[in-house]
Scaffold this motif. Structure first.
Motif, mmCIF file in Angstrom:
data_model
loop_
_atom_site.group_PDB
_atom_site.id
_atom_site.type_symbol
_atom_site.label_atom_id
_atom_site.label_comp_id
_atom_site.label_asym_id
_atom_site.label_seq_id
_atom_site.Cartn_x
_atom_site.Cartn_y
_atom_site.Cartn_z
ATOM 1 N N LYS A 89 -3.217 -10.042 7.320
ATOM 2 C CA LYS A 89 -3.367 -10.276 8.608
ATOM 3 C C LYS A 89 -3.095 -8.965 9.188
ATOM 4 C CE LYS A 89 -2.945 -13.770 12.154
ATOM 5 N NZ LYS A 89 -4.181 -13.760 12.164
ATOM 6 N N GLU A 90 -3.763 -8.345 10.272
ATOM 7 C CA GLU A 90 -3.328 -7.308 10.830
ATOM 8 C C GLU A 90 -3.443 -7.356 12.478
ATOM 9 O OE1 GLU A 90 -6.100 -4.292 9.523
ATOM 10 O OE2 GLU A 90 -5.546 -4.511 7.358
ATOM 11 N N ASP A 91 -3.377 -8.414 13.047
ATOM 12 C CA ASP A 91 -3.529 -8.790 14.313
ATOM 13 C C ASP A 91 -1.949 -8.617 14.690
ATOM 14 O OD1 ASP A 91 -5.959 -9.559 13.675
ATOM 15 O OD2 ASP A 91 -5.538 -11.691 14.213
ATOM 16 N N ASP A 92 -1.873 -8.106 15.972
ATOM 17 C CA ASP A 92 -0.605 -7.638 16.926
ATOM 18 C C ASP A 92 0.126 -9.037 17.327
ATOM 19 O OD1 ASP A 92 -0.479 -5.077 16.649
ATOM 20 O OD2 ASP A 92 -1.526 -4.726 18.801
ATOM 21 N N PRO A 101 0.177 -14.922 18.183
ATOM 22 C CA PRO A 101 -0.716 -13.421 18.688
ATOM 23 C C PRO A 101 -0.064 -12.943 19.806
ATOM 24 C CG PRO A 101 -2.082 -15.275 18.365
ATOM 25 C CD PRO A 101 -0.834 -15.835 18.273
ATOM 26 N N SER A 132 4.617 -7.636 13.952
ATOM 27 C CA SER A 132 3.325 -6.890 13.237
ATOM 28 C C SER A 132 3.576 -5.643 12.992
ATOM 29 C CB SER A 132 2.141 -7.337 13.876
ATOM 30 O OG SER A 132 1.993 -7.183 15.052
#
Length: 144
Positions: free
Chosen positions: A37-40, A127, A55
């Motif tokens: 997962k690369e979401d902020d 998120p 993150s």
């Protein structure tokens, strides 16, 4: 916060979440929810909801589990010596819920050289766009 009983946790958590957090289990590498997962956003303890990792401190260590250079709040993560599986390691547990999270190793990047190798099953991702709505608005400043 009143502590949930084992029976309540078994009803609320998936079998892998329960095995990891309550029975010191480990989920399979590369077959877990957050390793790529690369979401902020922030990662909170699946049991207590306490913020644990950001993150912004996550990186790909190539190990198949989410890896972080540091916790958001150092005091929320407890380290214990772990002699299981014929190894000497440092286990990482959440302070409030006493959940097994994973292990910390001294082969990471950054100034402290640490790699917090954490099971996705012990975490819930919030998120960046939902921090305020989910009650974590004070962590928005990390991303501003």
């Amino acid at each position: 916060m009143s502590k949930e009983s084992k029976e309540q946790l078994k009803k609320r958590l998936t079998s892998i979440q329960y095995a990891v957090t309550q029975e010191n289990g480990t989920e399979p590498p590369f077959q877990n929810e957050y390793y790529s997962k690369e979401d902020d956003g922030i990662y909170v303890d699946i049991i207590s909801g306490k913020p644990l990792f950001s993150s912004l401190d996550k990186y790909d260590a190539g190990c198949g589990w989410p890896s972080f250079t540091k916790p958001i709040v150092e005091e929320e993560v407890i380290e214990k010596e772990d002699y299981s599986h014929g190894m000497i390691r440092t286990e990482v547990r959440s302070k409030e819920a006493d959940s097994h999270l994973g292990h910390v190793f001294n082969d990471g990047p950054g100034p402290n050289g640490l790699r917090y190798c954490i099971n996705s099953a012990s975490l819930k991702f919030i998120p960046k766009s939902e921090l305020e709505k989910e009650g974590y608005g004070s962590y928005q400043k990390l991303f501003d």
